[in-house]
Scaffold this motif. Sequence first.
Motif, PDB file in Angstrom:
ATOM      1  N   VAL A   9       0.869  -1.173   0.000  1.00  0.00           N
ATOM      2  CA  VAL A   9       0.000   0.000   0.000  1.00  0.00           C
ATOM      3  C   VAL A   9       0.905   1.222   0.000  1.00  0.00           C
ATOM      4  O   VAL A   9       1.798   1.341   0.843  1.00  0.00           O
ATOM      5  CB  VAL A   9      -0.933   0.020   1.233  1.00  0.00           C
ATOM      6  N   ASP A  10       0.702   2.111  -0.953  1.00  0.00           N
ATOM      7  CA  ASP A  10       1.497   3.334  -1.034  1.00  0.00           C
ATOM      8  C   ASP A  10       1.394   4.099   0.283  1.00  0.00           C
ATOM      9  O   ASP A  10       0.350   4.107   0.941  1.00  0.00           O
ATOM     10  CB  ASP A  10       0.993   4.194  -2.194  1.00  0.00           C
ATOM     11  N   GLU A  11       2.475   4.730   0.654  1.00  0.00           N
ATOM     12  CA  GLU A  11       2.575   5.403   1.953  1.00  0.00           C
ATOM     13  C   GLU A  11       1.425   6.368   2.227  1.00  0.00           C
ATOM     14  O   GLU A  11       0.923   6.442   3.336  1.00  0.00           O
ATOM     15  CB  GLU A  11       3.914   6.137   2.046  1.00  0.00           C
ATOM     16  N   TYR A  13      -1.590   6.131   1.516  1.00  0.00           N
ATOM     17  CA  TYR A  13      -2.857   5.447   1.793  1.00  0.00           C
ATOM     18  C   TYR A  13      -2.781   4.494   2.983  1.00  0.00           C
ATOM     19  O   TYR A  13      -3.761   3.808   3.285  1.00  0.00           O
ATOM     20  CB  TYR A  13      -3.315   4.680   0.552  1.00  0.00           C
ATOM     21  N   ARG A  14      -1.646   4.455   3.642  1.00  0.00           N
ATOM     22  CA  ARG A  14      -1.499   3.547   4.789  1.00  0.00           C
ATOM     23  C   ARG A  14      -2.333   4.035   5.965  1.00  0.00           C
ATOM     24  O   ARG A  14      -2.769   5.174   6.005  1.00  0.00           O
ATOM     25  CB  ARG A  14      -0.025   3.430   5.167  1.00  0.00           C
ATOM     26  N   GLU A  15      -2.551   3.127   6.888  1.00  0.00           N
ATOM     27  CA  GLU A  15      -3.363   3.362   8.083  1.00  0.00           C
ATOM     28  C   GLU A  15      -4.841   3.480   7.758  1.00  0.00           C
ATOM     29  O   GLU A  15      -5.619   4.030   8.537  1.00  0.00           O
ATOM     30  CB  GLU A  15      -2.858   4.561   8.889  1.00  0.00           C
ATOM     31  N   ASN A  16      -5.244   2.966   6.608  1.00  0.00           N
ATOM     32  CA  ASN A  16      -6.660   2.901   6.233  1.00  0.00           C
ATOM     33  C   ASN A  16      -7.148   1.454   6.154  1.00  0.00           C
ATOM     34  O   ASN A  16      -8.217   1.200   5.624  1.00  0.00           O
ATOM     35  CB  ASN A  16      -6.884   3.588   4.876  1.00  0.00           C
ATOM     36  N   ARG A  17      -6.306   0.521   6.627  1.00  0.00           N
ATOM     37  CA  ARG A  17      -6.618  -0.902   6.659  1.00  0.00           C
ATOM     38  C   ARG A  17      -6.805  -1.496   5.262  1.00  0.00           C
ATOM     39  O   ARG A  17      -7.514  -2.479   5.068  1.00  0.00           O
ATOM     40  CB  ARG A  17      -7.817  -1.171   7.557  1.00  0.00           C
ATOM     41  N   LEU A  18      -6.164  -0.891   4.268  1.00  0.00           N
ATOM     42  CA  LEU A  18      -6.282  -1.390   2.904  1.00  0.00           C
ATOM     43  C   LEU A  18      -5.612  -2.743   2.735  1.00  0.00           C
ATOM     44  O   LEU A  18      -6.124  -3.610   2.020  1.00  0.00           O
ATOM     45  CB  LEU A  18      -5.706  -0.384   1.908  1.00  0.00           C
ATOM     46  N   SER A  19      -4.461  -2.950   3.383  1.00  0.00           N
ATOM     47  CA  SER A  19      -3.790  -4.246   3.254  1.00  0.00           C
ATOM     48  C   SER A  19      -4.659  -5.352   3.845  1.00  0.00           C
ATOM     49  O   SER A  19      -4.749  -6.446   3.285  1.00  0.00           O
ATOM     50  CB  SER A  19      -2.406  -4.230   3.896  1.00  0.00           C
ATOM     51  N   GLU A  20      -5.323  -5.060   4.952  1.00  0.00           N
ATOM     52  CA  GLU A  20      -6.228  -6.056   5.545  1.00  0.00           C
ATOM     53  C   GLU A  20      -7.363  -6.375   4.578  1.00  0.00           C
ATOM     54  O   GLU A  20      -7.716  -7.541   4.394  1.00  0.00           O
ATOM     55  CB  GLU A  20      -6.798  -5.548   6.861  1.00  0.00           C
ATOM     56  N   GLN A  21      -7.924  -5.368   3.939  1.00  0.00           N
ATOM     57  CA  GLN A  21      -9.011  -5.597   2.983  1.00  0.00           C
ATOM     58  C   GLN A  21      -8.536  -6.435   1.802  1.00  0.00           C
ATOM     59  O   GLN A  21      -9.254  -7.333   1.336  1.00  0.00           O
ATOM     60  CB  GLN A  21      -9.562  -4.261   2.493  1.00  0.00           C
ATOM     61  N   MET A  22      -7.330  -6.162   1.309  1.00  0.00           N
ATOM     62  CA  MET A  22      -6.798  -6.943   0.186  1.00  0.00           C
ATOM     63  C   MET A  22      -6.571  -8.398   0.591  1.00  0.00           C
ATOM     64  O   MET A  22      -6.902  -9.316  -0.163  1.00  0.00           O
ATOM     65  CB  MET A  22      -5.493  -6.328  -0.314  1.00  0.00           C
TER      66      MET A  22
END
Length: 74
Positions: A9-11, A13-22
């Motif tokens: 996740v690009d810096e 956009y981090r801390e938006n739980r995007l990696s967890e969603q992916m």
Amino acid sequence: SPFIGFVFVDEQYRENRLSEQMIRSALSYAKESGCQAVYIVSGEQGLYEKYGFEKTGDYETIYGTTEQLFQIAV
């Protein structure tokens, strides 16, 4: 069995739980496809365990570094 190659996740956009969603999306797709488990290799400690992955071992890479293999049943 499926293998997650990279989670990035690009810096900005981090801390938006995007990696967890992916990760959750990939696990859901694997389960719907009839897979039994999903694997990921990472040098990070404590990251994938919080998503339910279990470390299966340490492996030396072709670059001489050590990576960890993680597995999760789906």
